[in-house]
Design a protein around this motif. Structure first.
Motif, mmCIF file in Angstrom:
data_model
loop_
_atom_site.group_PDB
_atom_site.id
_atom_site.type_symbol
_atom_site.label_atom_id
_atom_site.label_comp_id
_atom_site.label_asym_id
_atom_site.label_seq_id
_atom_site.Cartn_x
_atom_site.Cartn_y
_atom_site.Cartn_z
ATOM 1 N N ALA A 266 5.368 -9.503 -1.160
ATOM 2 C CA ALA A 266 6.411 -8.489 -0.965
ATOM 3 C C ALA A 266 7.248 -8.297 -2.231
ATOM 4 O O ALA A 266 7.660 -7.181 -2.561
ATOM 5 N N LYS A 267 7.489 -9.404 -2.942
ATOM 6 C CA LYS A 267 8.307 -9.330 -4.159
ATOM 7 C C LYS A 267 7.674 -8.463 -5.244
ATOM 8 O O LYS A 267 8.356 -7.973 -6.141
ATOM 9 N N ARG A 268 6.336 -8.317 -5.184
ATOM 10 C CA ARG A 268 5.654 -7.539 -6.222
ATOM 11 C C ARG A 268 5.742 -6.036 -5.978
ATOM 12 O O ARG A 268 5.464 -5.242 -6.877
ATOM 13 N N VAL A 269 6.108 -5.661 -4.741
ATOM 14 C CA VAL A 269 6.089 -4.236 -4.388
ATOM 15 C C VAL A 269 6.932 -3.382 -5.352
ATOM 16 O O VAL A 269 6.442 -2.386 -5.886
ATOM 17 N N PRO A 270 8.200 -3.776 -5.651
ATOM 18 C CA PRO A 270 8.993 -2.916 -6.547
ATOM 19 C C PRO A 270 8.447 -2.890 -7.976
ATOM 20 O O PRO A 270 8.770 -1.993 -8.741
ATOM 21 N N GLN A 271 7.644 -3.894 -8.337
ATOM 22 C CA GLN A 271 7.196 -3.992 -9.733
ATOM 23 C C GLN A 271 5.882 -3.261 -9.988
ATOM 24 O O GLN A 271 5.429 -3.185 -11.128
ATOM 25 N N LEU A 272 5.258 -2.766 -8.928
ATOM 26 C CA LEU A 272 3.910 -2.208 -9.101
ATOM 27 C C LEU A 272 3.922 -0.935 -9.931
ATOM 28 O O LEU A 272 3.218 -0.844 -10.942
ATOM 29 N N GLY A 273 4.683 0.081 -9.519
ATOM 30 C CA GLY A 273 4.778 1.337 -10.262
ATOM 31 C C GLY A 273 3.439 2.036 -10.399
ATOM 32 O O GLY A 273 2.388 1.494 -10.039
ATOM 33 N N ILE B 284 0.832 -1.200 0.000
ATOM 34 C CA ILE B 284 0.000 0.000 0.000
ATOM 35 C C ILE B 284 0.870 1.255 0.000
ATOM 36 O O ILE B 284 0.613 2.207 -0.726
ATOM 37 N N GLN B 285 1.926 1.212 0.814
ATOM 38 C CA GLN B 285 2.760 2.416 0.952
ATOM 39 C C GLN B 285 3.919 2.439 -0.047
ATOM 40 O O GLN B 285 4.770 3.323 0.021
ATOM 41 N N ARG B 286 3.978 1.467 -0.922
ATOM 42 C CA ARG B 286 5.078 1.343 -1.900
ATOM 43 C C ARG B 286 6.448 1.411 -1.190
ATOM 44 O O ARG B 286 7.356 2.101 -1.631
ATOM 45 N N ASP B 287 6.554 0.674 -0.078
ATOM 46 C CA ASP B 287 7.788 0.672 0.709
ATOM 47 C C ASP B 287 8.686 -0.470 0.219
ATOM 48 O O ASP B 287 8.598 -1.612 0.691
ATOM 49 N N VAL B 288 9.550 -0.146 -0.742
ATOM 50 C CA VAL B 288 10.379 -1.175 -1.380
ATOM 51 C C VAL B 288 11.391 -1.777 -0.391
ATOM 52 O O VAL B 288 11.599 -2.994 -0.357
ATOM 53 N N GLU B 289 11.981 -0.929 0.424
ATOM 54 C CA GLU B 289 12.971 -1.438 1.383
ATOM 55 C C GLU B 289 12.322 -2.363 2.415
ATOM 56 O O GLU B 289 12.863 -3.418 2.759
ATOM 57 N N GLY B 290 11.162 -1.925 2.889
ATOM 58 C CA GLY B 290 10.418 -2.757 3.844
ATOM 59 C C GLY B 290 10.084 -4.109 3.237
ATOM 60 O O GLY B 290 10.177 -5.151 3.884
ATOM 61 N N ALA B 291 9.715 -4.098 1.962
ATOM 62 C CA ALA B 291 9.357 -5.344 1.272
ATOM 63 C C ALA B 291 10.552 -6.286 1.208
ATOM 64 O O ALA B 291 10.403 -7.501 1.336
ATOM 65 N N GLU B 292 11.742 -5.706 1.027
ATOM 66 C CA GLU B 292 12.953 -6.552 0.982
ATOM 67 C C GLU B 292 13.160 -7.265 2.330
ATOM 68 O O GLU B 292 13.561 -8.422 2.373
#
Lengths: 229, 279
Positions: free
Chosen positions: A108-115, A42-50
């Motif tokens: 979580a892996k999808r977070v960086p790909q959402l855009g 939701i928050q597009r938190d890429v680092e958190g997702a990692e």
């Protein structure tokens, strides 16, 4: 059947308690991973997702630890009746919780790909995730407490998760048809919704295992679906 | 080999067959020993309290329970060995082949022939291996010497001892190992072709390998005999029996299929005992 009494051999109780604690810890981590993956989404938190992706290794380790302890318990303590059912349930549940952890990792892996900007159906996902993660939490509590009735109640909540999935599926389909620019993000969200739906199914499977461990009987469909199917 | 499930209807998973103690302890299939309202007294103290159970034919029934629960007493009642002691008496019925064997008019020699018993400690006679097995045979039956030799060989083979003793049949039985002596006692018992075998802690004095041999033997013999085994070793009960009876303080608490008793007993007391929670 009650297990209130303690074993004459105290170390046996300690082994069983340790097993329950392991499952509880795994469940806590898996539940947290789902919630955290959704927050990052939701928050597009890429680092958190990692961090969520990396954290899955701990759940995998706990599954191995559970298996090792169950094999050891069976070899050294020869558990019977309720103890045996609990041990086997712990072994099976650990494998399912590990899978639930994988779903959280997938999300979580999808977070960086959402855009791109958030699309509307996304607003349904947090609630769906809340119910699914809540089922995981409650079903593992039910295991630790040997509470068959609580396990039945968890099963009855799976319908809500399935209903969410159907709504989200339809909404995302509409979005994709309306604007091809939405397709990539919608496809990702569809997978997220599918992952959450599977989490609900797995929680239901665990509930069945808990019911058998606690009662020695298999959960009937009437109990499972509360007579709604 | 007789399939265990062929003896009774297979319960479905959702409706497991439950044999309620003291109400309907009748498994489908033939009953070999029908015990009805059995009470047993050592002087004034009651050791068995209204025990009713149908022991199925051609199967192994294990009797488990803590010390003093009455399990050995039950075996002692079945073959009336208690009559050797003053002040011990049994009330109720034990029916074998349609007759109440507790009835004083029932000849003891008939009962001894129908019911063989093996004890905790091997009890070979201080004589040759051959005589140990042949003695009861010549007592009960008029047989020629060659017939007796054949029967001795058969019994020793059935007891899985033949290969170990065939070259020393005339040597003293006391020279055998504990496990061999116990198998010799089993051979001696089955030589007269009883219908029922009672084993009272028959492996508790043996090492694990001898124990495994006797357990294998029990497994084989169940096709021919009805076997009751008293054991403190629950793993052994689980390994060798098809039915298990749990006794506590002279009372039959639960009787059922061994697989049900050890995975999902009905009674709390059974659960506590088999999971090691008995205080």
């Amino acid at each position: 059947m009650q297990q209130a009494r303690e074993h004459t051999l105290k170390a046996f109780d300690e082994d069983l308690d340790r097993l329950r604690a392991l499952i509880s810890e795994m469940g806590g981590l898996a539940e947290h991973a789902i919630q955290e993956a959704m927050r990052c989404l939701i928050q597009r938190d890429v680092e958190g997702a990692e961090l969520v992706v990396d954290g899955d290794a701990r759940i995998d380790d706990l599954e191995i630890e559970t298996e090792r302890r169950v094999v050891q318990l069976i070899a050294l303590r020869a558990p019977m009746a309720g103890d045996l059912r609990d041990s086997i349930a712990a072994l099976k549940i650990s494998a399912v919780v590990e899978r639930i952890g994988d779903y959280a990792k997938n999300i979580a892996k999808r977070v960086p790909q959402l855009g791109g900007a958030q699309i509307e159906p996304m607003s349904l996902l947090p609630e769906m995730a809340r119910i699914a993660a809540g089922m995981v939490h409650d079903v593992l509590d039910a295991f630790v407490n040997r509470d068959a009735e609580a396990a039945v109640r968890v099963c009855q909540r799976d319908q809500a998760v399935d209903d969410f999935y159907d709504s989200i599926f339809r909404a995302l389909l509409t979005f994709m048809m309306e604007n091809p620019n939405n397709i990539s993000q919608s496809a990702h969200l569809l997978f997220v919704a599918k992952n959450l739906e599977r989490v609900g199914d797995h929680a239901t499977n665990i509930a069945e295992m808990v019911y058998y461990a606690a009662t020695g009987r298999y959960m009937g469909d009437t109990q499972k679906y509360g007579g709604t199917r | 080999m007789m399939d265990e499930t062929a003896m009774y209807h297979q319960p479905t998973e959702t409706t497991p067959l439950r044999i309620i103690p003291n109400r309907d302890n009748t498994p489908d299939g033939a009953t070999q020993v029908a015990i009805r309202q059995l009470n047993f007294f050592y002087g004034k103290s009651r050791a068995l309290n209204d025990v009713s159970v149908n022991v199925p034919a051609n199967a192994v029934t294990a009797i488990i329970g803590p010390s003093g629960c009455g399990k050995s007493t039950l075996l002692r009642a079945i073959n009336r060995i208690y009559e050797l002691y003053p002040d011990q008496r049994a009330e109720g019925e034990i029916e074998i082949d349609g007759r109440n064997v507790l009835d004083r008019t029932y000849p003891l020699s008939d009962l001894r022939r129908k019911v063989g018993m093996v004890f905790q400690k091997p009890t070979p006679f201080a004589s040759s291996i051959r005589n140990n097995v042949g003695f009861a045979l010549s007592y009960y039956e008029r047989l020629s010497k060659s017939e007796i030799n054949d029967r001795i060989e058969d019994a020793l083979k059935q007891a899985a001892l033949w290969d170990e003793v065939k070259d020393k049949l005339n040597q003293s039985a006391l020279g055998l190992s504990g496990g061999q002596q116990q198998r010799l006692c089993i051979a001696r018992t089955i030589a007269v072709k009883p219908e029922i075998l009672l084993l009272d802690e028959a492996t508790s004095a043996l090492d694990p390998i001898s124990t495994a041999k006797i357990e294998e033997l029990v497994h084989e013999l169940r096709e021919t005999f009805t076997i009751l085994i008293v054991t403190h070793n629950m793993q052994q009960a689980a390994r060798v029996s098809q039915r298990t009876a749990f006794f506590h303080m002279g009372e039959l608490v639960e009787f059922g299929r061994t697989r049900d008793i050890f995975t999902n007993p009905v009674q709390q007391r059974t659960q506590d005992y088999i999971t090691g929670r008995f205080g």
